[in-house]
Scaffold this active site. Structure first.
Site, short mmCIF file in Angstrom:
data_model
loop_
_atom_site.label_atom_id
_atom_site.label_comp_id
_atom_site.label_asym_id
_atom_site.label_seq_id
_atom_site.Cartn_x
_atom_site.Cartn_y
_atom_site.Cartn_z
N LYS A 87 23.60 13.91 -24.58
CA LYS A 87 23.06 13.85 -25.99
C LYS A 87 22.96 14.96 -26.81
CE LYS A 87 18.59 13.09 -28.01
NZ LYS A 87 17.17 12.61 -28.04
N GLY A 142 9.23 13.05 -32.38
CA GLY A 142 7.46 12.93 -31.81
C GLY A 142 6.73 12.73 -32.80
N THR A 189 8.23 9.43 -27.21
CA THR A 189 6.82 9.61 -27.24
C THR A 189 5.87 8.37 -27.43
OG1 THR A 189 7.47 11.61 -28.23
CG2 THR A 189 5.22 11.39 -28.44
#
Lengths: 65, 255
Positions: free
Chosen positions: B94, B155, B205
């Site tokens: 990633k 996030g 998150t």
């Protein structure tokens, strides 16, 4: 000789990266190494000679997103 | 869903950071039904904690997608990818090249350059990118088989900031797997992404920091399934005015 290992000053007597890792306390097989910002593959640690002032990074699996 | 030649059934990819405990992380992975989890590489501590975490991950039976999180330069990202390939034994990466510390917005110029280097070196790159179509084209030219546009800053839990851009991406790249990465906060955000025709959602998150991460893992999995089924079932067109659903014909005259 003096190295910077994971941002900490450390002293080692080993000449190669392969020998320095256990001397520094890194015994887990699940680590990867980079010397002065360049990746050093596992099978090249034996022939990778260290010199004073080298910057060593030893990384391991951690949580990530 | 075919990801670099592998058949993947779950359309939820899960990050492994910020859980209250390793046990809750394991349970959340199981509850989510995900087949792919993201991990990172960080400095090994004196107690060798990395090895323990690695064992926990392997016990989950999922595929590992290492990230280059925190890398701000092409050099850092490429070196991190090389290190991750050795530790995790996978060509998957990633790829994050961060351009801005506050927004964690991808540096798309560095991203394309790093993707080109890594694809040429045999990596299978999952690029964390914006919803920019031109950047998407450059990433595909560089050798990426899929794109991971952000929904909102990492996030932030804001949901999809620009659904129209994601819809345009879907239309522009009909055959490229699109995975919304970052910004999902609630199950409805994940469902919305899937209703737009995204192939999958990557989140962290929203589950890890929920009051009940295991419950939220289950909820996200259901939302993603529902959104995807809704997309496949071809939703009706929106109308500006009401149209009665009950027939007018046969209505009694009672006034």
């Amino acid at each position: 000789m003096n190295l910077i290992v994971n941002a900490q000053p450390r002293e080692v007597s080993s000449a190669t990266l392969a020998l320095a890792l256990p001397e520094l306390g890194f015994t887990s097989p699940a680590v990867a190494t980079a010397l002065n910002g360049t990746f050093v593959p596992r099978d090249a640690r034996d022939v990778t000679h260290l010199k004073d002032g080298d910057r060593l990074e030893v990384l391991a699996p951690m949580q990530g997103g | 869903m075919l990801i670099y030649g592998s058949e993947i059934h779950s359309r939820l990819l899960l990050g492994t950071a910020q859980y209250p405990s390793p046990a809750i992380l394991s349970e959340a992975i199981r509850a989510s039904g995900c087949e792919i989890i993201t991990v990172s590489l960080r400095r090994e501590t004196a107690d060798g904690s990395g090895a323990g975490f690695w064992e926990l991950l392997r016990d989950t039976g999922t595929r590992i997608l290492p990230n280059t999180a925190g890398c701000h330069s092409v050099q850092e990202a490429v070196t991190t990818a090389q290190m991750a390939r050795e530790v995790f034994g996978t060509n998957w990466i990633k790829l994050e090249v961060i351009g801005h510390s506050d927004t964690l917005q991808p540096n798309v110029f560095g991203l394309v350059e790093a993707a080109r280097i890594l694809c040429a070196d045999g990596f299978q790159v999952f690029p964390y990118t914006t919803d920019d179509l031109v950047v998407g084209e450059k990433l595909i030219e560089a050798g990426c088989d899929l794109l991971m546009p952000w929904g909102a800053p990492i996030g932030s839990g804001q949901g999809l900031r620009n659904p129209d851009a994601l819809r345009a991406m879907r239309a522009h790249f009909p055959d490229v797997p699109l995975i919304v990465d970052a910004g999902i906060g609630r199950p409805s955000d994940a469902a919305q992404a899937m209703e737009l025709g995204m192939d999958a959602v990557l989140l962290n998150t929203a589950i890890a920091q929920a009051g009940d991460p295991i419950g939220m893992a289950r909820a996200m999995a259901l939302a993603i399934q529902a959104g995807q089924a809704g997309f496949v079932a071809d939703p009706m067109e929106r109308r500006d005015m009401a149209v009665p659903s009950t027939p007018i014909l046969g209505l009694a005259e009672l006034a």
